[in-house]
Design a protein around this motif. Structure first.
Motif, PDB file in Angstrom:
ATOM      1  N   PHE A 111      -7.875   1.049   7.168  1.00 39.40           N
ATOM      2  CA  PHE A 111      -8.831   1.706   6.279  1.00 39.40           C
ATOM      3  C   PHE A 111     -10.167   1.865   7.005  1.00 39.40           C
ATOM      4  N   ILE A 144      -7.458   6.642   5.417  1.00 37.34           N
ATOM      5  CA  ILE A 144      -6.430   5.614   5.257  1.00 37.34           C
ATOM      6  C   ILE A 144      -5.221   6.038   6.076  1.00 37.34           C
ATOM      7  N   TYR A 192       0.833  -1.205   0.000  1.00 40.35           N
ATOM      8  CA  TYR A 192       0.000   0.000   0.000  1.00 40.35           C
ATOM      9  C   TYR A 192       0.865   1.251   0.000  1.00 40.35           C
TER      10      TYR A 192
END
Length: 242
Positions: free
Chosen positions: A188, A128, A63
């Motif tokens: 998240f 996030i 990510y």
């Protein structure tokens, strides 16, 4: 067994240190000491193995912050389920890159047909957090039953399978539903809040500081769409590994 691998070894006493009291029989306390030493060695080995497995920064699973999670079709599963007539970003996505934590926040406003004299409005809030140094799991589990907006207990919480390492759906109220996912060092959150704004005069709206906001229906029915939207949010921020 209160010490760790850095403490000195336990003192070992052999039969030669003192005269036997039971003739030729080996004294039982010697066997007990040996068992303690063996258990201590196994415990220390397990501790070292745990330290190796948990050493270093958490895995981010590829990510990295990219485009706003509120942009494009990322939230389409949710806006479609809401029968959105219009969508608009409340403001540009806010992002921050830090040595220990990367963060992004965005809010999408959604309008949908309501009753004959009202329109349903929803807000989708996406956050996030990419933890690059410390494992966020303890904090994630600690806050799993708390509404972050006012630090009050949520009405209900349910485990969701198939998302990251751990995922929970939280009903904050009939007005608000939230989905939180932990995947390695990434956290998240997608929150859906619904309102119904009646058509009133400008003077009335001004007196009410923006108009009355009443829940038109239970937003909990959109949980499945919330899960699908979350999958898109996670996928959009994941870069392929080399």
């Amino acid at each position: 067994m209160t010490g760790g691998p850095d403490e000195g070894g336990a003192e070992v006493i052999s039969d030669a240190d003192r005269a036997p009291r039971w003739g030729g029989l080996r004294r039982p306390w010697v066997w007990g000491a040996g068992g303690v030493l063996l258990a201590s060695a196994l415990w220390a080995g397990g501790l070292r193995a745990w330290a190796v497995a948990h050493d270093g920064p958490p895995d981010l699973h590829g990510y990295a912050l990219g485009d706003s999670p509120c942009a494009g079709d990322t939230l389409a599963p949710l806006t479609t389920a809401l029968h959105a007539a219009d969508t608009a970003a409340v403001s540009p996505a806010a992002a921050r890159l830090g040595p220990a934590l990367d963060q992004i926040r965005c809010t999408l406003s959604v309008g949908a047909p309501g009753g004959p004299d009202s329109t349903d409005r929803y807000e989708i809030f996406v956050t996030i957090d990419l933890h690059k140094r410390t494992d966020p799991r303890p904090e994630f589990e600690d806050q799993a039953r708390v509404d972050a907006t006012d630090l009050t207990p949520v009405e209900s919480v349910r485990r969701v399978t198939g998302l990251g390492d751990e995922a929970v759906a939280q009903t904050l109220s009939r007005q608000s539903e939230e989905l939180k996912v932990l995947h390695g060092g990434a956290v998240f959150t997608v929150t859906l809040t619904g309102y119904s704004t009646e058509y009133l005069s400008d003077d009335t709206l001004a007196a009410l500081h923006g108009g009355p906001r009443h829940l038109s229906s239970d937003v909990g029915r959109f949980e499945s769409a919330l899960v699908d939207a979350m999958r898109n949010v996670m996928k959009a921020q994941q870069k392929p590994r080399s």
